[in-house]
Design a protein around this motif. Structure first.
Motif, PDB file in Angstrom:
ATOM      1  N   TYR A 163     -21.821  -0.045  18.434  1.00  0.00           N
ATOM      2  CA  TYR A 163     -20.577   0.624  18.083  1.00  0.00           C
ATOM      3  C   TYR A 163     -20.842   1.953  17.379  1.00  0.00           C
ATOM      4  CZ  TYR A 163     -17.818  -3.615  19.021  1.00  0.00           C
ATOM      5  OH  TYR A 163     -17.207  -4.698  19.615  1.00  0.00           O
ATOM      6  N   ASN A 164     -20.013   2.939  17.683  1.00  0.00           N
ATOM      7  CA  ASN A 164     -20.041   4.225  17.004  1.00  0.00           C
ATOM      8  C   ASN A 164     -19.232   4.096  15.701  1.00  0.00           C
ATOM      9  OD1 ASN A 164     -19.374   6.877  16.124  1.00  0.00           O
ATOM     10  ND2 ASN A 164     -19.690   7.682  18.187  1.00  0.00           N
ATOM     11  N   VAL A 165     -19.904   4.228  14.579  1.00  0.00           N
ATOM     12  CA  VAL A 165     -19.252   4.032  13.279  1.00  0.00           C
ATOM     13  C   VAL A 165     -18.136   5.062  13.056  1.00  0.00           C
ATOM     14  CG1 VAL A 165     -19.587   4.107  10.775  1.00  0.00           C
ATOM     15  CG2 VAL A 165     -21.227   2.893  12.219  1.00  0.00           C
ATOM     16  N   ASP A 166     -18.349   6.280  13.503  1.00  0.00           N
ATOM     17  CA  ASP A 166     -17.321   7.307  13.324  1.00  0.00           C
ATOM     18  C   ASP A 166     -16.035   6.938  14.049  1.00  0.00           C
ATOM     19  OD1 ASP A 166     -19.055   8.805  11.789  1.00  0.00           O
ATOM     20  OD2 ASP A 166     -19.724  10.060  13.467  1.00  0.00           O
ATOM     21  N   VAL A 167     -16.166   6.360  15.245  1.00  0.00           N
ATOM     22  CA  VAL A 167     -14.975   5.950  15.997  1.00  0.00           C
ATOM     23  C   VAL A 167     -14.329   4.743  15.325  1.00  0.00           C
ATOM     24  CG1 VAL A 167     -14.104   5.129  18.221  1.00  0.00           C
ATOM     25  CG2 VAL A 167     -15.898   6.879  18.161  1.00  0.00           C
ATOM     26  N   ILE A 168     -15.140   3.828  14.825  1.00  0.00           N
ATOM     27  CA  ILE A 168     -14.588   2.670  14.108  1.00  0.00           C
ATOM     28  C   ILE A 168     -13.714   3.134  12.953  1.00  0.00           C
ATOM     29  CG2 ILE A 168     -15.153   0.682  12.658  1.00  0.00           C
ATOM     30  CD1 ILE A 168     -17.685   0.287  14.294  1.00  0.00           C
ATOM     31  N   GLU A 169     -14.225   4.076  12.184  1.00  0.00           N
ATOM     32  CA  GLU A 169     -13.473   4.564  11.022  1.00  0.00           C
ATOM     33  C   GLU A 169     -12.247   5.354  11.461  1.00  0.00           C
ATOM     34  OE1 GLU A 169     -16.517   6.627   8.903  1.00  0.00           O
ATOM     35  OE2 GLU A 169     -17.274   4.790   7.932  1.00  0.00           O
ATOM     36  N   ALA A 170     -12.352   6.053  12.603  1.00  0.00           N
ATOM     37  CA  ALA A 170     -11.218   6.830  13.111  1.00  0.00           C
ATOM     38  C   ALA A 170     -10.051   5.932  13.519  1.00  0.00           C
ATOM     39  CB  ALA A 170     -11.655   7.692  14.291  1.00  0.00           C
ATOM     40  N   ILE A 171     -10.352   4.690  13.937  1.00  0.00           N
ATOM     41  CA  ILE A 171      -9.274   3.767  14.330  1.00  0.00           C
ATOM     42  C   ILE A 171      -8.840   2.876  13.167  1.00  0.00           C
ATOM     43  CG2 ILE A 171     -10.067   3.773  16.730  1.00  0.00           C
ATOM     44  CD1 ILE A 171     -11.186   0.961  16.313  1.00  0.00           C
ATOM     45  N   GLY A 172      -9.388   3.150  11.996  1.00  0.00           N
ATOM     46  CA  GLY A 172      -8.961   2.434  10.796  1.00  0.00           C
ATOM     47  C   GLY A 172      -9.554   1.053  10.635  1.00  0.00           C
ATOM     48  N   GLU A 173     -10.712   0.815  11.245  1.00  0.00           N
ATOM     49  CA  GLU A 173     -11.359  -0.501  11.129  1.00  0.00           C
ATOM     50  C   GLU A 173     -12.612  -0.428  10.281  1.00  0.00           C
ATOM     51  OE1 GLU A 173     -10.186  -3.305  11.928  1.00  0.00           O
ATOM     52  OE2 GLU A 173      -8.503  -2.786  13.228  1.00  0.00           O
ATOM     53  N   ASP A 174     -13.183  -1.579  10.020  1.00  0.00           N
ATOM     54  CA  ASP A 174     -14.319  -1.709   9.112  1.00  0.00           C
ATOM     55  C   ASP A 174     -15.591  -1.972   9.919  1.00  0.00           C
ATOM     56  OD1 ASP A 174     -16.173  -2.306   7.159  1.00  0.00           O
ATOM     57  OD2 ASP A 174     -15.136  -4.110   6.434  1.00  0.00           O
ATOM     58  N   PRO A 175     -16.593  -1.090   9.841  1.00  0.00           N
ATOM     59  CA  PRO A 175     -17.847  -1.328  10.578  1.00  0.00           C
ATOM     60  C   PRO A 175     -18.614  -2.549  10.098  1.00  0.00           C
ATOM     61  CG  PRO A 175     -18.042   0.586   9.131  1.00  0.00           C
ATOM     62  CD  PRO A 175     -16.598   0.196   9.140  1.00  0.00           C
ATOM     63  N   GLY A 176     -18.205  -3.100   8.979  1.00  0.00           N
ATOM     64  CA  GLY A 176     -18.833  -4.319   8.488  1.00  0.00           C
ATOM     65  C   GLY A 176     -18.130  -5.576   8.934  1.00  0.00           C
ATOM     66  N   ASN A 177     -17.078  -5.414   9.733  1.00  0.00           N
ATOM     67  CA  ASN A 177     -16.304  -6.564  10.217  1.00  0.00           C
ATOM     68  C   ASN A 177     -15.995  -6.351  11.698  1.00  0.00           C
ATOM     69  OD1 ASN A 177     -14.838  -8.968  10.188  1.00  0.00           O
ATOM     70  ND2 ASN A 177     -12.953  -7.963   9.531  1.00  0.00           N
ATOM     71  N   GLU A 190      -7.323  -1.023  22.091  1.00  0.00           N
ATOM     72  CA  GLU A 190      -6.002  -0.392  22.083  1.00  0.00           C
ATOM     73  C   GLU A 190      -5.945   0.718  21.036  1.00  0.00           C
ATOM     74  OE1 GLU A 190      -1.258  -1.586  21.562  1.00  0.00           O
ATOM     75  OE2 GLU A 190      -2.820  -3.145  21.491  1.00  0.00           O
ATOM     76  N   LYS A 191      -6.519   0.465  19.871  1.00  0.00           N
ATOM     77  CA  LYS A 191      -6.527   1.468  18.816  1.00  0.00           C
ATOM     78  C   LYS A 191      -7.395   2.668  19.192  1.00  0.00           C
ATOM     79  CE  LYS A 191      -5.663  -1.904  15.137  1.00  0.00           C
ATOM     80  NZ  LYS A 191      -6.218  -2.576  13.951  1.00  0.00           N
ATOM     81  N   ALA A 192      -8.492   2.397  19.902  1.00  0.00           N
ATOM     82  CA  ALA A 192      -9.348   3.498  20.356  1.00  0.00           C
ATOM     83  C   ALA A 192      -8.598   4.373  21.360  1.00  0.00           C
ATOM     84  CB  ALA A 192     -10.620   2.945  20.980  1.00  0.00           C
ATOM     85  N   LYS A 193      -7.849   3.741  22.256  1.00  0.00           N
ATOM     86  CA  LYS A 193      -7.056   4.482  23.232  1.00  0.00           C
ATOM     87  C   LYS A 193      -6.030   5.371  22.548  1.00  0.00           C
ATOM     88  CE  LYS A 193      -5.304   5.519  27.272  1.00  0.00           C
ATOM     89  NZ  LYS A 193      -5.992   6.458  28.183  1.00  0.00           N
ATOM     90  N   GLU A 194      -5.448   4.872  21.486  1.00  0.00           N
ATOM     91  CA  GLU A 194      -4.455   5.650  20.737  1.00  0.00           C
ATOM     92  C   GLU A 194      -5.076   6.887  20.081  1.00  0.00           C
ATOM     93  OE1 GLU A 194      -2.937   2.795  18.022  1.00  0.00           O
ATOM     94  OE2 GLU A 194      -1.677   1.766  19.514  1.00  0.00           O
ATOM     95  N   GLN A 195      -6.384   6.829  19.857  1.00  0.00           N
ATOM     96  CA  GLN A 195      -7.112   7.968  19.285  1.00  0.00           C
ATOM     97  C   GLN A 195      -7.802   8.797  20.366  1.00  0.00           C
ATOM     98  OE1 GLN A 195      -7.085   8.858  16.008  1.00  0.00           O
ATOM     99  NE2 GLN A 195      -5.605   7.197  15.695  1.00  0.00           N
ATOM    100  N   ASP A 196      -7.370   8.587  21.621  1.00  0.00           N
ATOM    101  CA  ASP A 196      -7.957   9.300  22.771  1.00  0.00           C
ATOM    102  C   ASP A 196      -9.457   9.044  22.907  1.00  0.00           C
ATOM    103  OD1 ASP A 196      -5.513  10.463  23.572  1.00  0.00           O
ATOM    104  OD2 ASP A 196      -5.745  12.062  22.087  1.00  0.00           O
ATOM    105  N   LYS A 197      -9.854   7.835  22.591  1.00  0.00           N
ATOM    106  CA  LYS A 197     -11.242   7.415  22.770  1.00  0.00           C
ATOM    107  C   LYS A 197     -11.276   6.267  23.782  1.00  0.00           C
ATOM    108  CE  LYS A 197     -12.625   9.989  19.252  1.00  0.00           C
ATOM    109  NZ  LYS A 197     -13.439  11.211  19.413  1.00  0.00           N
TER     110      LYS A 197
END
Length: 421
Positions: A163-177, A190-197
């Motif tokens: 996983y790309n940590v920057d994208v995880i944080e951009a979608i408001g999720e926790d890279p530790g979970n 779905e959240k990644a799609k909303e961020q155009d990822k």
């Protein structure tokens, strides 16, 4: 089709020739003794280059052979490196002419083809008093055909999500979970799609082992069993077809996913949440100090499982020295030699005790812990030939020309036709 047909004819022809060669050599006299006889004479070992460092590999093999000769000093081992290109043809031609190696390296889609034609020596008689408990269970899947063992594994891989940590944080999720289930991953997608990822790389033009197969296994499905039961259109397997189709229709995977061979540019450019990768992915990521990533365990729906190839050493049934050859396979895959081999090649040992070579390497140690979930692919003589047939149906589905059920049913029909040949 013509090329595949000629390959199968060649296999059948070589199988007959090998049987004749064994008969000429005295029939029962060539059968395994289980190591009861005196081990002496000469053997030839064929393997491939596993790295770009020929000098390091040469030293590695010198040490492995020396370890073998400590136990079996009366055996001369001739080691030869053969190229990966045209390996099937080289091995089959040599074995048919009865001048092939006594030990050679094989991969999961080769072993069942050779074993089914009687071209490999059954190793079970040599393993009766041999401790097999240290081997990872999934590594032994690829060495077994029809309840008989034809090889011992030396290396494994385990594919899982990076996983790309920057994208995880951009979608408001926790890279530790990180996600552990399909449902959780879909929520992140779905959240990644909303961020155009994009959520995931899907190389639909590549191997089925890295595309739909892991999803089929995770859903509790299968492709074909060793008993020729076709399961690719079972309700469980169809769930995987539906899942992939859904990801494509919703734009969670790139538009070219139907035929793409890779999505490296999107991943490297930070446009993708995750990729399915293994050791080579880790090497590339570690070379880029600016790329912040985490590795997740394989996903699960009904089962937690993923793909990971297994490399093994096998003995041809017409070996002139089966006892010495079988003992070499045992020695080359023992814990110490696996440590040596996999330290040089950077693959994952198939013995749990040998995984300590990665104790001080965080990411490799993590990947090594996932081999318990790694299936080596479809272990069946037609495993390789049915891949493009299944791939074509998945692609047709993604193009919108067939429903998931129709695509799975058509794939089952294609597999049935292959079995009938």
């Amino acid at each position: 089709m013509k090329k595949k047909f000629m390959f199968l004819v060649m296999l059948l022809t070589f199988g007959v020739l090998l049987a004749a060669c064994n008969s000429d050599d005295g029939g029962d006299e060539t059968e395994a003794t289980g190591g009861d006889g005196e081990v002496e004479g000469e053997i030839t070992v064929w393997a491939h280059p596993y790295t770009g460092d020929a000098e390091a590999e040469a030293k590695m093999w010198e040490e492995i052979i020396a370890n073998y000769n400590e136990e079996f000093p009366d055996v001369t081992v001739n080691y030869e490196t053969i190229p990966w290109a045209n390996r099937d043809q080289k091995i089959l031609t040599a074995l048919a002419a009865n001048n092939g190696p006594d030990v050679f390296y094989a991969i999961p889609d080769q072993m069942p083809q050779y074993a089914d034609e009687g071209m490999l020596l059954e190793l079970d008689p040599y393993l009766e008093d041999y401790d097999m408990d240290d081997f990872v269970d999934t590594a032994l899947v690829s060495t077994t055909w029809q309840d008989k063992m034809y090889g011992l594994p030396i290396l494994q891989e385990a594919y899982t999500f990076f996983y790309n940590v920057d994208v995880i944080e951009a979608i408001g999720e926790d890279p530790g979970n990180l996600p552990t289930t399909w449902e959780e991953f879909e929520d992140w997608a779905e959240k990644a799609k909303e961020q155009d990822k994009f959520a995931l790389s899907y190389a639909g033009g590549g191997s089925m082992n890295g595309t739909i197969y892991p999803w089929i296994w995770q859903a509790g499905g299968d492709i074909i069993t060793q008993e020729d039961e076709i399961l690719i259109n079972s309700p469980e397997s169809v769930e995987a077809f539906e899942f992939i189709n859904n990801m494509y229709e919703k734009g969670y995977i790139p538009e070219d996913s139907i035929t793409a061979m890779e999505h490296d540019a999107l991943w490297n450019g930070g446009e993708m949440l995750a990729v399915l990768g293994s050791g080579i992915s880790l090497t590339n990521l570690l070379a880029n100090e600016d790329f912040n990533f985490v590795i997740a365990p394989p996903l699960a729906k009904e089962e937690q499982v993923t793909y990971g190839t297994t490399g093994m050493f096998v003995v041809p049934s017409n070996s002139d020295n089966p006892d010495a050859a079988a003992e070499f396979v045992k020695v080359v895959t023992n814990a110490d030699n696996q440590r040596n081999f996999n330290t040089v090649t950077q693959y994952i040992p198939t013995r749990e005790s040998a995984k300590d070579i990665f104790d001080d390497q965080e990411y490799l140690s993590q990947l090594a812990s996932y081999t318990q979930y790694a299936l080596p692919g479809v272990i069946h003589p037609i495993g390789r030939t049915i891949m493009p047939l299944i791939q074509a149906e998945v692609q047709t589905m993604m193009e919108g020309k067939k429903s998931p059920q129709e695509a799975a049913d058509a794939a089952a029909t294609s597999i049935e036709a292959e079995l009938a040949k």
